[in-house]
Design an enzyme around this catalytic site. Structure first.
Site, short mmCIF file in Angstrom:
data_model
loop_
_atom_site.label_atom_id
_atom_site.label_comp_id
_atom_site.label_asym_id
_atom_site.label_seq_id
_atom_site.Cartn_x
_atom_site.Cartn_y
_atom_site.Cartn_z
N GLY A 217 0.52 -1.07 -0.02
CA GLY A 217 0.29 0.14 -0.65
C GLY A 217 0.72 0.98 -0.59
O GLY A 217 2.22 1.09 -0.27
N ILE A 218 0.57 2.30 0.79
CA ILE A 218 0.55 3.60 -0.04
C ILE A 218 1.34 4.31 1.88
O ILE A 218 1.02 3.41 2.22
CB ILE A 218 -0.15 4.92 0.08
CG1 ILE A 218 -0.65 4.34 -1.55
CG2 ILE A 218 0.29 6.00 0.64
CD1 ILE A 218 -1.61 5.35 -1.82
N GLY A 219 2.55 4.92 1.39
CA GLY A 219 3.18 4.86 3.24
C GLY A 219 4.27 4.80 3.33
O GLY A 219 4.66 3.93 3.01
N ALA A 220 4.40 5.22 5.01
CA ALA A 220 5.63 5.07 5.36
C ALA A 220 6.02 3.54 5.67
O ALA A 220 6.83 2.66 5.75
CB ALA A 220 6.06 5.30 6.74
N ILE A 221 4.46 3.10 6.39
CA ILE A 221 4.85 1.73 6.52
C ILE A 221 5.32 0.03 5.12
O ILE A 221 5.79 -0.88 5.72
CB ILE A 221 3.49 1.12 7.19
CG1 ILE A 221 3.60 1.65 8.14
CG2 ILE A 221 3.46 -0.50 6.96
CD1 ILE A 221 1.85 1.72 9.00
N GLU A 240 -0.88 -2.91 -6.71
CA GLU A 240 -1.69 -1.58 -7.19
C GLU A 240 -0.40 -0.51 -7.75
O GLU A 240 -0.19 -0.21 -8.68
CB GLU A 240 -2.68 -1.03 -6.21
CG GLU A 240 -2.73 0.00 -7.08
CD GLU A 240 -3.92 0.73 -5.59
OE1 GLU A 240 -4.91 -0.46 -4.89
OE2 GLU A 240 -3.60 1.90 -5.05
N GLY A 338 -7.37 0.24 -3.29
CA GLY A 338 -7.55 -1.51 -3.84
C GLY A 338 -7.16 -2.41 -2.39
O GLY A 338 -7.32 -3.17 -2.92
#
Ligand code: COA
Length: 435
Positions: A217-221, A240, A338
């Protein structure tokens, strides 16, 4: 007519091109870092000539001038995702949010729900045959181009050209205007990764095996997870989107895509967000295949990929395992994206697994993300039936196959210690037994 002549006949300036938009029409704007910023900003500067133009946009990485106060008479924003520049517009009532799984958005353009009058997109210069690549944003953008009555294109030489199914042809009858404007592509700087995110990344890495395929997914993680995969072998990507973090692991030989079940040897994605390093990596790279979202995210496609691991995040999760990933109470802060597409696809894949990973607290440690009940008004993004693993900096909770009591206990054990006693009391009241 040769495509070169077609190209010349459609070439115009932005001001004239945007006259193709008429009051009352629906305009779909290219997604995320692929946004045609020059066209969008020119459209906003001509706001006085439009009335009630509906702007359909997902992740808006530009200024989103159409959603700012004062634009209400001219534009109405219909958000397919809510982000930093559009959150206020939606929460203050100047815009709307349409819930829809990402993989189903292209169907909205063709099934009568959201017919597209105008697609406003950015493309790379035509190749030797007149094909124009959408580069880093194929997602719903190519389906919008195919569905639109009129397509207005910003041709930008800075945009990478990508393989897969990312092109349309300059001679397509609905391409009405081409505007040449070279400008840097919108970049997303790598996020700051804190010690908490590193601990979450290390925990997620324990659930990933050599040869797995990842959706991030999106982001820092996701970036933090990638930091802990340096010792793995033959990982693959069917996601995605992906970002700069992946490039380092390719250089180290960790990501090879060699063990993938589908598209062996290839990255598969529908959009990309990162820095020029990422854009240079994907430019004309036959190992990177970009496809529309109704292919990449379709759970029926995802399920064909053995050993796929989906890693996403959420805002809040209750003790049953219902996750709110897009709202804080009544406030829509993002969208479903997604997340569920991949969780469902992974659940059907052979040895597929889904992970929701997040810091145990929000708002500077003052609230727990693991809660007895979701906040009033919160939307359940991922149902309790869908999630396999939940990960925080305190560990891993396996939910699938677990009873309500077992999953509540597993979640309390990975909550922040400051909130565990309160959650244990709720457990005892709810289940009429000692913790
Ligand atoms: N209570 C109150 N506020 C909360 C909160 C909570 N439980 N959890 C988050 N917030 C606030 C944060 O403080 C932050 O506010 P700010 O922007 O004013 O600083 C905001 O909500 C966003 O939270 P943050 O933790 O910074 O988000 P993130 O960048 O790590 O993204 C999601 C987390 C869940 C929003 C994001 O992963 C998402 O949109 N997921 C759904 C879509 C998806 O999964 N797509 C997958 C394929 S790309």
């Amino acid at each position: 007519m040769s495509w070169e002549k077609d190209y010349q006949s459609k070439l115009t300036d932005a001001d004239k091109a945007l006259d193709f938009i008429k009051s009352g029409e629906r305009v779909v704007i290219g997604h995320a870092c692929g946004e045609p910023s020059y066209l969008v900003e020119t459209m906003v500067s001509k706001a006085e000539q439009y009335e009630n133009v509906e702007i359909v946009h997902m992740v808006a990485m530009g200024k989103a001038g159409y959603a700012q106060p004062g634009m209400e008479k001219h534009f109405r924003h219909n958000a397919l995702f809510v982000g930093g520049t559009t959150r206020k517009a939606v929460s203050e009532g100047r815009g709307d949010y349409t819930p829809c799984f990402f993989y189903r958005i292209p169907a909205l353009f063709t099934n009568g729900s959201l017919p597209v009058d105008v697609a406003l997109v950015q493309a790379a210069a035509p190749d030797a045959n007149g094909n124009m690549s959408l580069g880093i944003s194929v997602d719903y953008t190519l389906p919008a181009v195919r569905a639109a009555k009129k397509v207005i294109v910003q041709v930008n030489k800075e945009l990478p050209r990508t393989y897969g199914d990312s092109t349309f042809h300059i001679s397509d009858a609905n391409v009405v205007a081409v505007v040449e404007h070279d400008a840097p592509i919108i970049e997303l700087a790598p996020p700051k990764i804190t010690e908490i995110e590193k601990a979450i990344g290390a925990n997620c890495a324990k659930l990933i095996n050599d040869g797995d395929t990842l959706q991030l997914g999106i982001g820092a993680i996701p970036d933090a997870v990638l930091m802990f995969l340096g010792e793995k072998k033959d990982l693959g990507i069917h996601s995605e989107m992906f970002s700069d973090g992946v490039v380092g692991l390719v250089e180290k030989g960790v990501i090879t895509n060699a063990k993938k079940t589908t598209h062996k040897g290839k990255f598969v994605a529908n959009f990309l967000m990162g820095t020029r390093r990422l854009y240079d990596f994907v430019n004309n790279n036959p190992d990177v295949e970009m496809y529309p979202v109704d292919y990449v995210n379709n759970p029926v496609v995802v399920m064909k990929e053995d050993n796929i691991v989906s890693i996403n995040s959420c805002v809040q999760i209750d003790l049953m395992g219902q996750a709110a990933s897009e709202t804080v109470g009544y406030t829509q802060i993002s969208g479903v994206g997604g997340q569920v597409d991949f969780i469902r696809g992974a659940s059907m894949a052979k040895n597929g697994r889904s992970i929701l990973a997040f810091p145990s607290t929000a708002a500077k440690g003052t609230v727990s993300k693991i809660v007895p009940l979701l906040d009033e008004g919160a939307a359940v993004t991922t149902s309790r039936n869908d999630i396999d693993y939940v990960v925080t900096e305190y560990g891993i909770a396996k939910l699938s196959g677990r009873t309500l009591k077992e999953r509540a206990k597993a979640l309390i054990e990975i909550a922040h210690p400051d909130f565990r006693e309160g959650l244990k009391k709720v457990y005892e009241e709810r289940f009429h037994c000692a913790y």
